[in-house]
Design a protein around this motif. Structure first.
Motif, PDB file in Angstrom:
ATOM      1  N   VAL A  42       0.851  -1.200   0.000  1.00 17.64           N
ATOM      2  CA  VAL A  42       0.000   0.000   0.000  1.00 17.64           C
ATOM      3  C   VAL A  42       0.881   1.242   0.000  1.00 17.64           C
ATOM      4  CG1 VAL A  42      -1.863  -1.170   1.247  1.00 17.64           C
ATOM      5  CG2 VAL A  42      -0.232   0.200   2.521  1.00 17.64           C
ATOM      6  N   VAL A  44       1.553   5.262   0.991  1.00 17.51           N
ATOM      7  CA  VAL A  44       1.200   6.210   2.048  1.00 17.51           C
ATOM      8  C   VAL A  44       1.092   7.617   1.476  1.00 17.51           C
ATOM      9  CG1 VAL A  44       1.961   7.217   4.234  1.00 17.51           C
ATOM     10  CG2 VAL A  44       2.359   4.795   3.757  1.00 17.51           C
ATOM     11  N   ARG A  64      -1.342  -9.526   6.140  1.00 15.40           N
ATOM     12  CA  ARG A  64      -2.637  -9.604   6.817  1.00 15.40           C
ATOM     13  C   ARG A  64      -2.755 -10.826   7.709  1.00 15.40           C
ATOM     14  NH1 ARG A  64      -7.929  -7.753   3.704  1.00 15.40           N
ATOM     15  NH2 ARG A  64      -8.492  -7.798   5.899  1.00 15.40           N
ATOM     16  N   VAL A  75      -1.892  -1.339   9.611  1.00 14.88           N
ATOM     17  CA  VAL A  75      -2.850  -0.644   8.763  1.00 14.88           C
ATOM     18  C   VAL A  75      -4.222  -0.963   9.347  1.00 14.88           C
ATOM     19  CG1 VAL A  75      -3.918  -0.557   6.481  1.00 14.88           C
ATOM     20  CG2 VAL A  75      -1.424  -0.654   6.697  1.00 14.88           C
ATOM     21  N   VAL A  77      -8.579   0.166   9.774  1.00 10.17           N
ATOM     22  CA  VAL A  77      -9.725   0.825   9.150  1.00 10.17           C
ATOM     23  C   VAL A  77     -10.500   1.540  10.243  1.00 10.17           C
ATOM     24  CG1 VAL A  77     -11.819   0.512   7.802  1.00 10.17           C
ATOM     25  CG2 VAL A  77      -9.845  -0.955   7.372  1.00 10.17           C
ATOM     26  N   SER A  80     -14.308   3.562   8.251  1.00 15.56           N
ATOM     27  CA  SER A  80     -14.259   3.219   6.825  1.00 15.56           C
ATOM     28  C   SER A  80     -13.097   3.843   6.069  1.00 15.56           C
ATOM     29  CB  SER A  80     -15.567   3.586   6.106  1.00 15.56           C
ATOM     30  OG  SER A  80     -16.630   2.908   6.701  1.00 15.56           O
ATOM     31  N   GLU A  81     -12.095   4.371   6.785  1.00 16.56           N
ATOM     32  CA  GLU A  81     -10.915   4.920   6.109  1.00 16.56           C
ATOM     33  C   GLU A  81      -9.674   4.138   6.555  1.00 16.56           C
ATOM     34  OE1 GLU A  81     -10.771   7.354   3.907  1.00 16.56           O
ATOM     35  OE2 GLU A  81     -12.694   8.417   4.101  1.00 16.56           O
ATOM     36  N   PHE A  82      -8.787   3.893   5.582  1.00 15.89           N
ATOM     37  CA  PHE A  82      -7.529   3.233   5.928  1.00 15.89           C
ATOM     38  C   PHE A  82      -6.577   4.224   6.580  1.00 15.89           C
ATOM     39  CE2 PHE A  82      -8.742   0.253   2.486  1.00 15.89           C
ATOM     40  CZ  PHE A  82      -8.537  -0.935   3.160  1.00 15.89           C
ATOM     41  N   THR A  83      -5.809   3.726   7.535  1.00 14.62           N
ATOM     42  CA  THR A  83      -4.770   4.569   8.115  1.00 14.62           C
ATOM     43  C   THR A  83      -3.639   3.680   8.626  1.00 14.62           C
ATOM     44  OG1 THR A  83      -4.299   6.315   9.693  1.00 14.62           O
ATOM     45  CG2 THR A  83      -5.792   4.596  10.446  1.00 14.62           C
ATOM     46  N   VAL A  84      -2.417   4.225   8.628  1.00 13.60           N
ATOM     47  CA  VAL A  84      -1.295   3.479   9.213  1.00 13.60           C
ATOM     48  C   VAL A  84      -0.911   4.173  10.514  1.00 13.60           C
ATOM     49  CG1 VAL A  84       0.373   4.717   7.736  1.00 13.60           C
ATOM     50  CG2 VAL A  84       1.067   2.621   8.901  1.00 13.60           C
ATOM     51  N   SER A 111     -16.108  -1.167  16.095  1.00 12.02           N
ATOM     52  CA  SER A 111     -16.355  -1.278  14.650  1.00 12.02           C
ATOM     53  C   SER A 111     -15.069  -1.091  13.844  1.00 12.02           C
ATOM     54  CB  SER A 111     -17.385  -0.224  14.233  1.00 12.02           C
ATOM     55  OG  SER A 111     -16.896   1.064  14.557  1.00 12.02           O
ATOM     56  N   TRP A 115      -6.385  -4.114   9.772  1.00  9.49           N
ATOM     57  CA  TRP A 115      -6.405  -4.729   8.429  1.00  9.49           C
ATOM     58  C   TRP A 115      -5.186  -5.610   8.222  1.00  9.49           C
ATOM     59  CZ3 TRP A 115      -3.908  -4.323   3.551  1.00  9.49           C
ATOM     60  CH2 TRP A 115      -4.699  -4.682   2.439  1.00  9.49           C
TER      61      TRP A 115
END
Lengths: 125, 417
Positions: A42, A44, A64, A75, A77, A80-84, A111, A115
């Motif tokens: 992924v 950044v 994963r 990583v 979620v 609903s947004e990906f972040t590291v 929730s 990831w």
């Protein structure tokens, strides 16, 4: 009649003493990827992990299949947004910690989802 | 014991793995050219039938907030390979049945079958984000039925074993015959005409009558319903006996030039598969057709061009394809689709050298093709290509809402904050 210019199969002199020690070339995939089926790359875009060596434009290798531990770089979620971020605990609650004083830690909700675990950072200079 | 692992709503699940916004939302995936719905998330199933033409359902899509995506087969194929790789760590004897289904043999697997399959399911979900269901039974046909049961009943935790079904006959009585694997529309219609509606009736049908009125294959299905295995696991790693590449165009195509580009492109795609299985082919068959709207004039034809020698040399395959195309092309039609088939496929060491062509330079051609294959494997398909495939490819299928090639292109990686 054509005469070849060089008979390049004929070698003069001594054989190289290193010949018997040639091994395969270094393979970055083998070095960096333990589980190919569960490993993803992924890219950044942000700067929240700058002090961990993750810069805008860095590519992360994410596995994963690994279980995240305290202080794993993950990583996640969030809403609903990906972040590291770095995973850690504060008073027995799970938090995502940025590695840049500009940003605040984020408390993980039920929730939210981890990831994958970051296993390497590729940054081109 | 046979198990069937089947990915739940596979295409939609692949999209969700890289786009969390799609979680718990209705999602549909459209076929190439954004024609019709080929995959639906469970939330979309109550609104949109399978195969629904997209242009007729736009209102429904909007009304229910359905996310509509073009098929991203590059991504789906990569995710399928990953799931296969994980499954192979658990079992040796495996048949890849389709992009989202594999049968495997549990014989010799230590421990409790259900527990092992639950562990596999958990690992696939964690490693790829794709939920799968697993049905376990003495036969493939019953494994398929158990798979559906596992999918439909949450308390199974995605894995269901045939012998755990308390009243099998009662269960089969509620299962319409058209839901049984290998019983297609035609057969089920004829079974219904003979008074056979449910699977219990099919299971207890007279073998001799089934064999006579239908086929040996249908008899096998009935035998499998009686827990006697008839369909073996097929070694899907064997070479394919014919290779096809076919796609409809994004716009109507009228000129020979554009058709030539398409035929060259599809031939190259088919050649990729030919190289992958290290085969040679003897014939190139090309088909073209207009759309089915009759008012615009319907035309459909195909031609099979024999190669002088069986080969895997792409320029010869493209030349044969273009020759076949010239044979069937008629001006004045709006063409909608072209197909290329490679036929007469043999192993390379079985290639019969045509006596008239002893100077066919296999060695040189093989070297060139291997280099082309290697370069394209490392850099992406069509990294180097023959000019006849075209550059602009205006006829190319539309896929306006396709997600990125997250796992296969550096330029299309998932970007995160």
């Amino acid at each position: 009649m054509k005469i070849p210019l060089f008979f390049n199969t004929i070698k003069a002199g001594f054989p190289s003493p290193a010949e018997d020690f040639i091994e395969d070339k270094l393979n970055l995939n083998h070095f960096l990827i333990e589980h190919p089926a569960s490993t993803f790359f992924v890219k950044v875009s942000g700067d929240s992990m700058i002090n961990a060596g993750i810069l805008p434009g860095s590519i992360l290798i994410v596995d994963r299949s690994l279980d995240p531990h305290n202080n794993s770089t993950v990583v996640a979620v969030i809403d609903s947004e990906f972040t590291v971020k770095r995973l850690g605990y504060l008073k027995n609650e799970r938090y995502l910690f940025p590695e840049n004083p500009k940003y605040k830690p984020i408390k993980l909700k039920d929730s939210d989802e981890i990831w994958g675990v970051v296993t390497a950072i590729i940054t081109q200079l | 014991m046979i198990a069937l692992v089947d990915c739940n709503n596979f295409f939609a699940s692949c999209e969700r793995a890289f786009n969390p916004k799609l979680k718990d939302k209705p999602v549909v995936i459209l076929s190439s050219n954004d024609g019709c719905v080929i995959s639906r998330s469970s939330e979309a199933k109550k609104y949109i039938p399978m195969g629904a033409p997209a242009y007729q359902y736009e209102e429904e899509f909007n009304k229910h907030g359905i996310a509509v995506l073009s098929a991203n087969f590059t991504l789906y194929a990569d995710m399928s390979n990953r799931i296969n790789k994980i499954t192979r760590q658990y079992v040796a004897d495996i048949e890849t049945y389709s992009i989202d289904e594999s049968f495997f043999n549990l014989k010799g697997i230590p421990g409790d079958y259900v527990e092992r399959c639950r562990a596999l399911r958990k690992e696939v979900l964690k490693s790829t984000g794709i939920p799968v269901s697993i049905g376990i039974a003495p036969t493939k046909t019953l494994a398929k039925i158990c798979n559906h049961y596992a999918k439909d009943n949450k308390d199974t935790q995605g894995v269901f074993l045939w012998s755990h079904l308390s009243n099998k006959d009662e269960f089969l009585k509620k299962l319409p015959v058209e839901h049984v694997w290998n019983v297609g529309y035609k057969i089920s219609k004829r079974l219904n005409e003979s008074g056979i509606y449910n699977t219990y009736q099919l299971k207890t049908a007279d073998y001799t009558w089934i064999r006579k009125a239908f086929s040996v294959n249908t008899l096998r299905t009935v035998t499998e319903l009686n827990e006697i295995p008839c369909f073996e696991l097929e070694n899907s790693n064997g070479p394919r006996r014919n290779i096809m590449s076919s796609q409809s165009f994004g716009k109507s195509v009228t000129t020979l030039n554009e058709l030539e580009e398409a035929v060259s492109t599809y031939t190259t795609r088919a050649w990729d598969k030919l190289m992958e299985q290290k085969s040679a082919c003897g014939y190139v068959s090309v088909g073209i057709r207009t759309s089915y709207h009759k008012d615009m004039g319907f035309y459909s034809n195909y031609y099979t061009q024999a190669l002088e020698v069986s080969t895997w040399y792409l320029p010869d395959l493209i030349a044969a394809g273009l020759k076949a195309l010239k044979n069937i092309y008629k001006p004045g039609f709006n063409y909608k689709k072209a197909s290329v088939f490679l036929l007469g496929i043999t192993a390379r060491d079985q290639v019969n050298l045509n006596l008239l062509n002893t100077d066919y330079n296999y060695k040189k051609y093989n070297k060139l093709m291997s280099v082309v294959e290697k370069i394209n494997n490392e850099n992406g398909s069509e990294f180097i290509k023959y000019a006849s495939v075209g550059i602009q490819k205006k006829w190319r299928a539309k896929s306006e809402k396709r997600s990125q090639a997250y796992t296969t292109k550096w330029s299309e990686l998932l970007t995160i904050n």
